[in-house]
Design a protein around this motif. Structure first.
Motif, PDB file in Angstrom:
ATOM      1  N   THR A  27     -57.519  79.234 -12.820  1.00  0.00           N
ATOM      2  CA  THR A  27     -56.408  80.197 -12.682  1.00  0.00           C
ATOM      3  C   THR A  27     -55.537  80.275 -13.941  1.00  0.00           C
ATOM      4  O   THR A  27     -55.395  81.359 -14.508  1.00  0.00           O
ATOM      5  N   PRO A  28     -54.971  79.138 -14.420  1.00  0.00           N
ATOM      6  CA  PRO A  28     -54.140  79.268 -15.633  1.00  0.00           C
ATOM      7  C   PRO A  28     -54.940  79.645 -16.875  1.00  0.00           C
ATOM      8  O   PRO A  28     -54.407  80.311 -17.767  1.00  0.00           O
ATOM      9  N   VAL A  29     -56.213  79.253 -16.925  1.00  0.00           N
ATOM     10  CA  VAL A  29     -57.026  79.616 -18.101  1.00  0.00           C
ATOM     11  C   VAL A  29     -57.235  81.133 -18.126  1.00  0.00           C
ATOM     12  O   VAL A  29     -57.154  81.773 -19.182  1.00  0.00           O
ATOM     13  N   THR A  30     -57.463  81.725 -16.947  1.00  0.00           N
ATOM     14  CA  THR A  30     -57.647  83.178 -16.878  1.00  0.00           C
ATOM     15  C   THR A  30     -56.367  83.895 -17.300  1.00  0.00           C
ATOM     16  O   THR A  30     -56.403  84.880 -18.057  1.00  0.00           O
ATOM     17  N   THR A  31     -55.218  83.391 -16.815  1.00  0.00           N
ATOM     18  CA  THR A  31     -53.936  84.004 -17.203  1.00  0.00           C
ATOM     19  C   THR A  31     -53.728  83.879 -18.703  1.00  0.00           C
ATOM     20  O   THR A  31     -53.293  84.828 -19.369  1.00  0.00           O
ATOM     21  N   LEU A  32     -54.048  82.690 -19.234  1.00  0.00           N
ATOM     22  CA  LEU A  32     -53.885  82.469 -20.675  1.00  0.00           C
ATOM     23  C   LEU A  32     -54.764  83.436 -21.463  1.00  0.00           C
ATOM     24  O   LEU A  32     -54.328  84.053 -22.448  1.00  0.00           O
ATOM     25  N   LYS A  33     -55.993  83.608 -20.988  1.00  0.00           N
ATOM     26  CA  LYS A  33     -56.920  84.528 -21.663  1.00  0.00           C
ATOM     27  C   LYS A  33     -56.332  85.941 -21.668  1.00  0.00           C
ATOM     28  O   LYS A  33     -56.349  86.634 -22.696  1.00  0.00           O
ATOM     29  N   GLY A  34     -55.768  86.354 -20.516  1.00  0.00           N
ATOM     30  CA  GLY A  34     -55.162  87.680 -20.408  1.00  0.00           C
ATOM     31  C   GLY A  34     -54.022  87.846 -21.412  1.00  0.00           C
ATOM     32  O   GLY A  34     -53.941  88.865 -22.116  1.00  0.00           O
ATOM     33  N   LEU A  38     -53.958  90.474 -24.655  1.00  0.00           N
ATOM     34  CA  LEU A  38     -52.902  91.458 -24.877  1.00  0.00           C
ATOM     35  C   LEU A  38     -52.229  91.244 -26.236  1.00  0.00           C
ATOM     36  O   LEU A  38     -51.982  92.197 -26.979  1.00  0.00           O
ATOM     37  N   LEU A  39     -51.958  89.955 -26.528  1.00  0.00           N
ATOM     38  CA  LEU A  39     -51.328  89.634 -27.825  1.00  0.00           C
ATOM     39  C   LEU A  39     -52.182  90.147 -28.982  1.00  0.00           C
ATOM     40  O   LEU A  39     -51.662  90.619 -29.990  1.00  0.00           O
ATOM     41  N   ASP A  40     -53.474  90.043 -28.798  1.00  0.00           N
ATOM     42  CA  ASP A  40     -54.417  90.473 -29.823  1.00  0.00           C
ATOM     43  C   ASP A  40     -54.186  91.945 -30.195  1.00  0.00           C
ATOM     44  O   ASP A  40     -54.272  92.333 -31.347  1.00  0.00           O
ATOM     45  N   ARG A  41     -53.842  92.743 -29.175  1.00  0.00           N
ATOM     46  CA  ARG A  41     -53.610  94.164 -29.408  1.00  0.00           C
ATOM     47  C   ARG A  41     -52.349  94.408 -30.231  1.00  0.00           C
ATOM     48  O   ARG A  41     -52.198  95.457 -30.844  1.00  0.00           O
ATOM     49  N   TYR A  42     -51.399  93.454 -30.151  1.00  0.00           N
ATOM     50  CA  TYR A  42     -50.118  93.641 -30.842  1.00  0.00           C
ATOM     51  C   TYR A  42     -50.067  92.885 -32.172  1.00  0.00           C
ATOM     52  O   TYR A  42     -48.994  92.640 -32.704  1.00  0.00           O
ATOM     53  N   LYS A  43     -51.253  92.510 -32.671  1.00  0.00           N
ATOM     54  CA  LYS A  43     -51.322  91.727 -33.910  1.00  0.00           C
ATOM     55  C   LYS A  43     -50.487  92.334 -35.036  1.00  0.00           C
ATOM     56  O   LYS A  43     -49.753  91.645 -35.723  1.00  0.00           O
ATOM     57  N   GLY A  44     -50.609  93.658 -35.209  1.00  0.00           N
ATOM     58  CA  GLY A  44     -49.906  94.320 -36.306  1.00  0.00           C
ATOM     59  C   GLY A  44     -48.478  94.724 -35.951  1.00  0.00           C
ATOM     60  O   GLY A  44     -47.771  95.293 -36.768  1.00  0.00           O
ATOM     61  N   HIS A  45     -48.056  94.446 -34.699  1.00  0.00           N
ATOM     62  CA  HIS A  45     -46.712  94.884 -34.247  1.00  0.00           C
ATOM     63  C   HIS A  45     -45.965  93.724 -33.606  1.00  0.00           C
ATOM     64  O   HIS A  45     -45.558  93.788 -32.456  1.00  0.00           O
ATOM     65  N   LEU A  46     -45.806  92.659 -34.365  1.00  0.00           N
ATOM     66  CA  LEU A  46     -45.212  91.447 -33.781  1.00  0.00           C
ATOM     67  C   LEU A  46     -43.758  91.622 -33.353  1.00  0.00           C
ATOM     68  O   LEU A  46     -43.231  90.799 -32.599  1.00  0.00           O
ATOM     69  N   GLU A  47     -43.118  92.713 -33.841  1.00  0.00           N
ATOM     70  CA  GLU A  47     -41.710  92.918 -33.467  1.00  0.00           C
ATOM     71  C   GLU A  47     -41.602  93.618 -32.104  1.00  0.00           C
ATOM     72  O   GLU A  47     -40.512  93.738 -31.543  1.00  0.00           O
ATOM     73  N   VAL A  51     -44.106  91.044 -27.116  1.00  0.00           N
ATOM     74  CA  VAL A  51     -44.726  89.873 -27.758  1.00  0.00           C
ATOM     75  C   VAL A  51     -44.098  88.542 -27.308  1.00  0.00           C
ATOM     76  O   VAL A  51     -44.814  87.635 -26.878  1.00  0.00           O
ATOM     77  N   PRO A  52     -42.734  88.408 -27.357  1.00  0.00           N
ATOM     78  CA  PRO A  52     -42.160  87.125 -26.900  1.00  0.00           C
ATOM     79  C   PRO A  52     -42.506  86.824 -25.444  1.00  0.00           C
ATOM     80  O   PRO A  52     -42.753  85.675 -25.084  1.00  0.00           O
ATOM     81  N   LYS A  53     -42.563  87.866 -24.600  1.00  0.00           N
ATOM     82  CA  LYS A  53     -42.892  87.660 -23.179  1.00  0.00           C
ATOM     83  C   LYS A  53     -44.304  87.093 -23.037  1.00  0.00           C
ATOM     84  O   LYS A  53     -44.563  86.197 -22.239  1.00  0.00           O
ATOM     85  N   LEU A  54     -45.225  87.675 -23.824  1.00  0.00           N
ATOM     86  CA  LEU A  54     -46.611  87.211 -23.745  1.00  0.00           C
ATOM     87  C   LEU A  54     -46.739  85.773 -24.242  1.00  0.00           C
ATOM     88  O   LEU A  54     -47.502  84.981 -23.680  1.00  0.00           O
ATOM     89  N   ILE A  55     -45.952  85.452 -25.275  1.00  0.00           N
ATOM     90  CA  ILE A  55     -45.998  84.065 -25.783  1.00  0.00           C
ATOM     91  C   ILE A  55     -45.459  83.108 -24.715  1.00  0.00           C
ATOM     92  O   ILE A  55     -46.041  82.052 -24.461  1.00  0.00           O
ATOM     93  N   ASP A  56     -44.357  83.500 -24.044  1.00  0.00           N
ATOM     94  CA  ASP A  56     -43.819  82.665 -22.955  1.00  0.00           C
ATOM     95  C   ASP A  56     -44.857  82.455 -21.864  1.00  0.00           C
ATOM     96  O   ASP A  56     -45.071  81.351 -21.380  1.00  0.00           O
ATOM     97  N   GLN A  57     -45.506  83.569 -21.480  1.00  0.00           N
ATOM     98  CA  GLN A  57     -46.533  83.509 -20.429  1.00  0.00           C
ATOM     99  C   GLN A  57     -47.658  82.548 -20.825  1.00  0.00           C
ATOM    100  O   GLN A  57     -48.110  81.734 -20.026  1.00  0.00           O
ATOM    101  N   ALA A  58     -48.074  82.660 -22.079  1.00  0.00           N
ATOM    102  CA  ALA A  58     -49.153  81.797 -22.571  1.00  0.00           C
ATOM    103  C   ALA A  58     -48.709  80.341 -22.532  1.00  0.00           C
ATOM    104  O   ALA A  58     -49.463  79.455 -22.116  1.00  0.00           O
TER     105      ALA A  58
END
Ligand code: ADP
Length: 232
Positions: A27-34, A38-47, A51-58
């Protein structure tokens, strides 16, 4: 003829445990993968605000994985008699004040400290901290509506007692004797909680290694108090 019932029961228990453990880890590995996808898509738009929400989730997912792995590793160590204690003298209340920051930060529960402010014990502080974290995590999980979780320190003359008290649903009397068994998970409320059934088992092993006792009193509808003692 040989009776192999016990062996078969043990094998079944182990199989059940492995499937629960894999499921709990997945379960947590799947969430982490998700989150990472998503973070991967925002690679060029870190601002971007997401992004901070996804990092918290991870981070939350990684913490869950680490906790599960800690439980598994601790169980293996306990079974092999490798639970070494590194004892020092410390003030119980100071340790309780420092522990469970994750619960305080989450803000759903208030940790209320009561009792002897000066009481000192000679014990493995990190391991005792781990026991308290297990008990507080359980209170937060199974007594979700109990706004206050009490941490109580008492001097019983020849030993100290620490109690973690919640005002949750309580536990049926017939389940109480089994709670500290390995892999035991009481399923009585109809709600599916995640867990490996190892937290209380590991806590009991740590307390026993200190020469102390661990126990619980509970009343349905009123709440549960998990306690442990440490001899001076
Ligand atoms: P886990 O939480 O992984 O199931 P534990 O060993 O920590 O394993 O707990 C064993 C069982 O004890 C839980 O499955 C739960 O049913 C019960 N339990 C523990 N703490 C509480 C509590 N504060 N209130 C009600 N039930 C509890």
């Amino acid at each position: 003829m040989q009776d192999i019932t016990q062996r078969k029961t043990d094998e079944q228990r182990k199989d059940d445990f492995l499937s629960i453990a894999s499921h709990e880890l997945k379960t947590p590995v799947t969430t982490l993968k998700g989150s990472l996808q998503l973070l991967d898509r925002y690679k060029g738009h870190l601002e971007h605000p997401i992004v901070p929400k996804l990092i918290d989730q991870a981070n939350v997912s990684v913490m869950k994985i680490i906790n599960l792995m800690d439980d598994l590793l601790n169980t293996t160590r306990t079974n092999e008699g490798q639970l070494h204690l590194n004892k020092t003298k410390f003030v119980l209340v100071e340790m309780l004040n420092q522990c469970c920051h994750h619960v305080r930060i989450e803000g759903k529960h208030q940790l209320v400290l009561q009792g002897d402010q000066q009481l000192q014990v000679f014990a493995d502080e990190a391991r005792i901290d781990q026991v308290v974290v297990n008990l507080v995590n359980n209170a937060a999980k199974y007594a979700a509506n109990s706004t206050e979780i009490y941490l109580i320190v008492e001097d019983l003359g020849d030993k100290a007692r620490v109690s973690v008290k919640d005002a949750g649903p309580g536990i049926p009397e017939d389940k109480l004797p089994h709670l500290f068994e390995r892999y035991y998970r009481a399923d009585y409320s109809g709600i599916q909680y995640s867990g490996l059934g190892l937290g209380l088992y590991i806590s009991a092993e740590i307390v026993k290694r200190h020469g102390g006792e661990i126990g619980v009193t509970s009343q349905l509808g009123l709440g549960s108090t998990f306690w442990f003692t440490l001899p001076y």
